[in-house]
Design an enzyme around this catalytic site. Structure first.
Site, PDB file in Angstrom:
ATOM      1  N   ASN A   1      -9.137   9.051  -2.688  1.00 58.05           N
ATOM      2  CA  ASN A   1      -9.136   8.340  -3.968  1.00 58.05           C
ATOM      3  C   ASN A   1      -8.464   6.982  -3.790  1.00 58.05           C
ATOM      4  O   ASN A   1      -7.375   6.893  -3.207  1.00 58.05           O
ATOM      5  CB  ASN A   1      -8.390   9.145  -5.031  1.00 58.05           C
TER       6      ASN A   1
ATOM      7  N   PRO B   1       0.814  -1.211   0.000  1.00 53.41           N
ATOM      8  CA  PRO B   1       0.000   0.000   0.000  1.00 53.41           C
ATOM      9  C   PRO B   1       0.849   1.263   0.000  1.00 53.41           C
ATOM     10  O   PRO B   1       1.880   1.340   0.664  1.00 53.41           O
ATOM     11  CB  PRO B   1      -0.797  -0.101   1.301  1.00 53.41           C
TER      12      PRO B   1
ATOM     13  N   LYS C   1      -2.565  -5.506   6.123  1.00 50.38           N
ATOM     14  CA  LYS C   1      -1.349  -5.847   5.370  1.00 50.38           C
ATOM     15  C   LYS C   1      -0.126  -5.561   6.249  1.00 50.38           C
ATOM     16  O   LYS C   1      -0.149  -4.654   7.075  1.00 50.38           O
ATOM     17  CB  LYS C   1      -1.271  -5.035   4.086  1.00 50.38           C
TER      18      LYS C   1
ATOM     19  N   ILE D   1      -2.335  -3.288  -3.914  1.00 53.34           N
ATOM     20  CA  ILE D   1      -2.667  -4.542  -4.578  1.00 53.34           C
ATOM     21  C   ILE D   1      -3.788  -5.178  -3.768  1.00 53.34           C
ATOM     22  O   ILE D   1      -3.739  -5.214  -2.538  1.00 53.34           O
ATOM     23  CB  ILE D   1      -1.442  -5.480  -4.617  1.00 53.34           C
TER      24      ILE D   1
END
Length: 115
Positions: A97, A2, A33, A65
Site C-alpha cells: 500500500n 519515507p 531519497k 512525501i
C-alpha cells in the site's frame, strides 16, 4: 521522510538488526531519497491471514512525501522481490500500500517539511 512498514506472520530473522539496515538502504535506493530520512517499522509474528490461509503472508506500507505514483508498479516489483527473497514470503501473499504525503502533513523537530 519515507516510512516503510512491514507486518507479517513470519518470525523475525536471526539477523534482525542487519535486516533493518538492509531494508532502510533498500528504501532509500528505490526512492532516491537520503537514508537519514528513512524509517523502517518491522512487525513480525503478527496474527494474520491472507486469502483465508495462515501460510506466510504480510502487508507492506510505504508512506513518503513526493511519492512518484507513476513508479508504483516499479516499486511494487522491487519491494516484492525484496520481501520474497529476504523474508521468504511469496509475492502473491502480501499487498503493498502506497501513501503520497504532502509536505505539510509530516513534521519533525517541531516543524513540518513545508517550512
Amino acid at each position: 521522510m519515507p516510512t516503510f512498514a512491514i507486518y507479517t506472520n513470519v518470525s523475525k530473522p536471526e539477523d534482525t538488526e542487519q535486516f533493518l539496515k538492509e531494508t532502510s538502504k533498500f528504501v532509500s535506493e528505490i526512492l532516491g531519497k537520503p537514508e537519514k530520512f528513512v524509517t523502517v517499522r518491522f512487525h513480525p509474528d503478527q496474527l494474520m491471514t491472507h486469502g483465508g490461509s495462515t501460510d506466510p503472508c504480510g502487508s507492506v506500507e510505504l508512506y513518503s512525501i513526493g511519492l512518484k505514483t507513476e513508479k508504483t508498479n516499479e516499486y511494487t516489483q522491487a519491494i516484492g522481490d525484496f520481501i520474497a527473497n529476504r523474508l521468504t514470503i511469496p509475492r502473491d501473499r502480501f499487498y503493498v500500500n502506497f501513501s503520497n504525503l504532502e509536505r505539510n502533513e509530516v513534521g519533525i523537530d517541531g516543524k513540518t517539511f513545508a517550512v
